[in-house]
Design a protein around this motif. Structure first.
Motif, PDB file in Angstrom:
ATOM      1  N   ALA A 308     -30.540  22.220 -40.010  1.00  0.00           N
ATOM      2  CA  ALA A 308     -30.236  20.992 -39.201  1.00  0.00           C
ATOM      3  C   ALA A 308     -31.392  21.117 -38.053  1.00  0.00           C
ATOM      4  CB  ALA A 308     -28.665  21.450 -38.523  1.00  0.00           C
ATOM      5  N   ALA A 309     -31.656  22.346 -37.463  1.00  0.00           N
ATOM      6  CA  ALA A 309     -32.626  22.413 -36.474  1.00  0.00           C
ATOM      7  C   ALA A 309     -33.990  21.944 -36.739  1.00  0.00           C
ATOM      8  CB  ALA A 309     -32.735  23.990 -35.973  1.00  0.00           C
ATOM      9  N   ALA A 312     -33.570  18.072 -36.675  1.00  0.00           N
ATOM     10  CA  ALA A 312     -33.428  17.550 -35.281  1.00  0.00           C
ATOM     11  C   ALA A 312     -34.663  17.501 -34.875  1.00  0.00           C
ATOM     12  CB  ALA A 312     -32.476  18.551 -34.564  1.00  0.00           C
ATOM     13  N   HIS A 315     -36.136  14.313 -36.429  1.00  0.00           N
ATOM     14  CA  HIS A 315     -35.235  13.252 -36.763  1.00  0.00           C
ATOM     15  C   HIS A 315     -34.531  12.898 -35.354  1.00  0.00           C
ATOM     16  CE1 HIS A 315     -36.892  12.327 -40.661  1.00  0.00           C
ATOM     17  NE2 HIS A 315     -36.809  13.526 -40.956  1.00  0.00           N
ATOM     18  N   GLU A 316     -34.310  13.842 -34.655  1.00  0.00           N
ATOM     19  CA  GLU A 316     -33.438  13.740 -33.421  1.00  0.00           C
ATOM     20  C   GLU A 316     -32.066  13.464 -33.777  1.00  0.00           C
ATOM     21  OE1 GLU A 316     -35.498  11.115 -30.817  1.00  0.00           O
ATOM     22  OE2 GLU A 316     -37.129  12.301 -30.418  1.00  0.00           O
ATOM     23  N   SER A 317     -31.446  12.320 -33.300  1.00  0.00           N
ATOM     24  CA  SER A 317     -30.087  12.186 -33.399  1.00  0.00           C
ATOM     25  C   SER A 317     -29.451  12.109 -34.516  1.00  0.00           C
ATOM     26  CB  SER A 317     -29.661  11.116 -32.124  1.00  0.00           C
ATOM     27  OG  SER A 317     -30.333  10.179 -32.680  1.00  0.00           O
ATOM     28  N   VAL A 319     -29.139  13.903 -36.982  1.00  0.00           N
ATOM     29  CA  VAL A 319     -28.451  15.277 -37.339  1.00  0.00           C
ATOM     30  C   VAL A 319     -27.251  15.686 -36.429  1.00  0.00           C
ATOM     31  CG1 VAL A 319     -29.018  17.652 -37.923  1.00  0.00           C
ATOM     32  CG2 VAL A 319     -30.654  16.158 -37.791  1.00  0.00           C
ATOM     33  N   ALA A 320     -26.884  14.935 -35.562  1.00  0.00           N
ATOM     34  CA  ALA A 320     -25.924  15.016 -34.497  1.00  0.00           C
ATOM     35  C   ALA A 320     -24.572  15.261 -35.249  1.00  0.00           C
ATOM     36  CB  ALA A 320     -25.711  13.595 -33.813  1.00  0.00           C
ATOM     37  N   ARG A 462     -30.809  20.757 -29.790  1.00  0.00           N
ATOM     38  CA  ARG A 462     -30.642  19.494 -30.154  1.00  0.00           C
ATOM     39  C   ARG A 462     -29.945  19.243 -31.438  1.00  0.00           C
ATOM     40  NH1 ARG A 462     -36.682  17.199 -30.815  1.00  0.00           N
ATOM     41  NH2 ARG A 462     -36.705  17.436 -28.783  1.00  0.00           N
ATOM     42  N   ALA A 463     -30.109  20.217 -32.456  1.00  0.00           N
ATOM     43  CA  ALA A 463     -29.173  19.971 -33.704  1.00  0.00           C
ATOM     44  C   ALA A 463     -27.687  20.351 -33.267  1.00  0.00           C
ATOM     45  CB  ALA A 463     -29.533  21.067 -34.663  1.00  0.00           C
TER      46      ALA A 463
END
Length: 475
Positions: A308-309, A312, A315-317, A319-320, A462-463
């Motif tokens: 996930a990290a 993120a 691809h930023e959000s 992975v929210a 961020r993840a």
């Protein structure tokens, strides 16, 4: 590589409405799709969707079929059976492997004999065993002197492919008959870059352990029985690389070799960002060998979480862990608060959201009805996301809170038990509810541990950050 600008469907290519879609206003509006949205149709298009299947032509039907497929309101369909796998002559198979010669033999034995195969030995400790299997089945063998990871191994094989299409198969899968022909016909759509089958576990047997029975029902690689357009935040948002069939021209340089895990998700999301379409097709299936011992199984789940990290960071959000509209955030907080005002505040938030959505749906004959459907679906999704947040993504925080607050403790226990039993009823596994819920919670704990470990390694939260968005409305 960017998707082509001309993505018209071939004449005769058919799109059938998804079972997720509700037809409203005599076909003039569709509610649902893969992202919970509303699509309004002109009268001529509305007449076409009433039959549930739109067959592409050079005019309105072709435009409508393209739109329905791209927005997740329809799936490709064919009136004729796909034919045998032996009829597919324009696909090359690439197999990354490190040791596992016996499994490689099982995979190659299940393939049609006309299929060109490239096996990439990624630093095996017993390379001679792998070479012997390749020689027995006539597969081309390429070797890395040291292990470089599955992404690099697939890219090495990709560079040797001379056909317009490539199939990537891990060595621990065995395809079911018909898999290749079913997947290959999706690529007749010039906009589709990648299509993947359903990944099932081995067939059940009397000697299966509780862990094997759980994986047969709830594998991380099994994306379900419904076909879907893959899209970030959609019903299916990624594809595992255990088995993929792809258009070579769409792949460019291929997988990101810096990623040891999550490289398949990264590839799919890059293709989507470049305008390509990606499909999930459960009508084709492969059998995957699951881990059967608890220690390695937990380690594998945690390993998945560490992806996930780095995802993120790229691809930023996308992975929210949670994606909430403002009203659903209020609903979630009110439910977790467990106060006298919780239920009225939650209902008020849903009512305000429904009223707001209905104002955007005035072109519908029944805007309140459509808004209520979207709001109800959003409320159910909020409950599921909240349970997953407490037991999977944010469980370390939830456990700390539970030691300090009786309300937090009740919320965590309720999420762990109620969501587990609801998931048990949904999956209907071949084991009892207690071992299923225990396995499900261990699955979540291991993945969440990997998620936090990856965030620590990346020195980034961020993840772990939730995303916010409103209802989507398609014009």
């Amino acid at each position: 590589m960017s998707a082509p600008t001309d993505v018209r469907l071939p004449t005769g290519f058919a799109a059938s409405l998804s079972r997720r879609v509700k037809i409203c206003d005599d076909g003039r509006s569709l509610v649902g799709g893969s992202a919970g949205s509303v699509l309004y149709l002109a009268p001529e298009a509305a007449a076409l969707v009433r039959s549930d299947t739109v067959v592409a032509d050079a005019g309105t039907a072709g435009t409508l079929a393209r739109l329905l497929l791209d927005r997740g309101f329809a799936d490709p369909s064919w009136s004729d059976p796909p034919g045998p796998d032996a009829s597919v002559t324009d696909v090359t198979l690439v197999v990354p492997i490190q040791d596992r010669a016996v499994a490689l033999g099982q995979l190659l034995a299940a393939l049609p004999t006309q299929l060109p195969v490239v096996v990439v030995d990624d630093g095996s400790r017993s390379p001679h065993a792998v070479a012997a299997v390749c020689a027995a089945y006539g597969a081309r063998l390429v070797s890395h002197s040291e292990n470089r990871g599955p992404a690099a191994a697939r890219n090495t094989g990709l560079r040797l492919v001379e056909t317009p299409y490539v199939a990537f198969c891990d060595s621990d899968v065995v395809p079911e008959p018909g898999w290749l022909a079913v997947l290959r016909r999706h690529l007749d759509d010039p906009a589709v870059a990648v299509v993947a089958p359903r990944i099932l576990g081995p067939l059940e047997s009397a000697g299966d352990t509780w862990l094997e029975r759980y994986e047969q029902a709830r594998s991380s690689l099994d994306l379900g029985a419904e076909p879907a357009a893959v899209r970030v935040g959609g019903a299916v948002s990624y594809l595992p690389s255990a088995c993929l069939v792809a258009r070579v021209a769409s792949l460019g340089s291929g997988f990101d070799e810096a990623m040891r895990v999550g490289e398949d998700v990264d590839l799919v999301w890059r293709l989507l960002a470049d305008g390509w379409r990606v499909r999930y097709e459960p009508g084709a299936a492969v059998r995957h060998e699951h881990l059967a011992r608890l220690g390695p199984w937990l380690a594998r789940k945690s390993f998945y979480g560490t992806s996930a990290a780095p995802l993120a960071a790229r691809h930023e959000s996308a992975v929210a862990p949670m994606v909430l509209a403002p009203w659903s955030l209020v609903l979630m907080v009110s439910l977790l608060a467990q106060r006298r005002w919780s239920l009225p505040v939650g209902l008020a938030a849903a009512g305000v959201a429904s009223a707001g959505v209905s104002r955007k749906l005035q072109r519908s004959e029944h805007p309140m009805r459509a808004a209520a459907v979207l709001t109800l679906e959003g409320a159910v999704a909020t409950c599921w996301q909240t349970s997953a947040a407490l037991t999977r993504h944010y469980w370390p925080l939830a456990v700390v809170a539970a030691t300090l607050s009786p309300r937090a403790r009740r919320a965590l226990v309720a999420a762990a038990v109620v969501e587990g039993l609801a998931d048990y009823r949904r999956t209907r596994p071949g084991l009892g509810p207690v071992p299923y819920v225990v396995a499900h919670r261990l699955d979540d704990l291991a993945y969440g541990s990997g998620l936090w470990l990856g965030a620590w390694r990346q020195r980034s939260v961020r993840a772990l950050m939730p995303g916010l968005r409103g209802f989507r409305r398609s014009g």
